[in-house]
Design an enzyme around this catalytic site. Structure first.
Site, PDB file in Angstrom:
ATOM      1  N   HIS A  91    -110.127  17.891 -65.987  1.00  0.00           N
ATOM      2  CA  HIS A  91    -110.247  17.743 -67.117  1.00  0.00           C
ATOM      3  C   HIS A  91    -111.125  16.790 -67.872  1.00  0.00           C
ATOM      4  O   HIS A  91    -111.652  15.887 -67.253  1.00  0.00           O
ATOM      5  CB  HIS A  91    -108.919  16.535 -66.904  1.00  0.00           C
ATOM      6  N   HIS A 111     -99.607  20.705 -76.953  1.00  0.00           N
ATOM      7  CA  HIS A 111     -99.399  20.243 -75.471  1.00  0.00           C
ATOM      8  C   HIS A 111     -97.976  20.364 -75.190  1.00  0.00           C
ATOM      9  O   HIS A 111     -97.742  19.122 -74.533  1.00  0.00           O
ATOM     10  CB  HIS A 111    -100.177  19.353 -74.966  1.00  0.00           C
ATOM     11  N   ASP A 122    -109.557  21.314 -68.886  1.00  0.00           N
ATOM     12  CA  ASP A 122    -109.098  20.987 -69.749  1.00  0.00           C
ATOM     13  C   ASP A 122    -109.263  20.020 -70.820  1.00  0.00           C
ATOM     14  O   ASP A 122    -109.581  18.891 -70.817  1.00  0.00           O
ATOM     15  CB  ASP A 122    -107.582  20.200 -69.454  1.00  0.00           C
ATOM     16  N   HIS A 130    -105.111  26.382 -74.769  1.00  0.00           N
ATOM     17  CA  HIS A 130    -104.201  25.061 -74.435  1.00  0.00           C
ATOM     18  C   HIS A 130    -103.193  24.747 -75.251  1.00  0.00           C
ATOM     19  O   HIS A 130    -102.486  23.409 -74.829  1.00  0.00           O
ATOM     20  CB  HIS A 130    -105.389  23.851 -73.836  1.00  0.00           C
TER      21      HIS A 130
END
Length: 266
Positions: A217, A125, A70, A121
């Site tokens: 990540h 967020h 991510d 994504h």
């Protein structure tokens, strides 16, 4: 009863194409072509007991797992991660926010050029389950269009921020042409426990198996220090590391209660 006057009837001519049968041939051809080029109807069921589920993992006889990153903050380690992946000929999936793509457009291009998946994504967020249908789709399509304009790539994999979803998040994502993707192996790299902890959380995870999707990540502090050992340990155990796009089924599948994607033949 209304009739064509005799004078008009006498001069009425039947078109040659109709008389020759060519008219009917053309009509039949058009019908056949319209059937052949109808959009393909795929068989997909993501609902389990009334719940719409994203893909957590995949049922497969192949000893394959997918690495995913991510990207929502920072890019200091991105090139290092790409170099390590290239060293071991591993392709992964990078789920990026619109804000990250705005800040690091050259990294977006480098990731794609290196053969990795670009995944969505969301733009900002946010917790998608708290948004309206319209806002959900806006969060998806804003970054989608941005990445397409930047790279020409049409993203089709979506990971909800924080792993937060409900039925309407999943259905909105699918309406936008996306496969919602979660994970069944969490590295917990974002907790900054250190490289050894990341390696252990991935390679000794009780859920690790064929078809697992691993969450990491790109901006976490110790991910770059752990990645090489994660890769070599998994490869040493016989796993092939593939991008999510290569792991999942695109159609003819259903889900079980754990979010495992299962081909319809089973």
């Amino acid at each position: 009863m209304w009739r064509i006057p005799k004078t008009e009837h006498k001069n009425l001519k039947i078109p040659t194409v109709a008389k020759s049968g060519f008219f009917w041939f053309v009509l039949l051809l058009l019908i056949v072509c319209s059937v052949l080029y109808l959009p393909t109807v795929t068989s997909v069921s993501s609902s389990v007991d009334g719940r719409e589920l994203p893909i957590y993992c995949v049922e497969t006889p192949k000893k394959q797992v997918a690495l995913s990153f991510d990207a929502a903050w920072g890019n200091e380690d991105t090139q290092t991660l790409l170099d390590i992946l290239a060293k071991y000929n591993v392709h992964a999936t990078f789920f990026m926010t619109g804000g990250w793509a705005d800040s690091y457009p050259e990294d977006v291009k480098r990731i794609l050029a290196a053969g990795h998946d670009l995944g969505n994504h969301s733009q900002n967020h946010k917790n998608m389950s708290q948004l309206s249908d319209e806002d959900c789709k806006q969060e998806l399509m804003s970054v989608h269009n941005k990445v397409k304009e930047l790279t020409g790539y049409e993203m089709f994999l979506f990971r909800p921020p924080y792993g937060d979803y409900d039925n309407h998040v999943i259905t909105n994502a699918r309406d936008c042409g996306y496969y919602p993707i979660q994970w069944d192996v969490d590295s917990l790299d974002w907790k900054d426990y250190g490289a050894d902890s990341i390696v252990q959380m991935v390679t000794q995870n009780e859920h690790l198996g064929n078809g697992s999707i691993i969450l990491m990540h790109n901006g976490a502090k110790y991910t770059k220090d752990a990645l090489e050992t994660v890769i070599t340990t998994l490869q040493g155990a016989g796993y092939e590391l593939v991008p999510v796009s290569q792991l999942i089924y695109r159609d003819h599948y259903h889900m079980d209660h754990e979010g495992r994607q299962i081909p319809d033949s089973k």
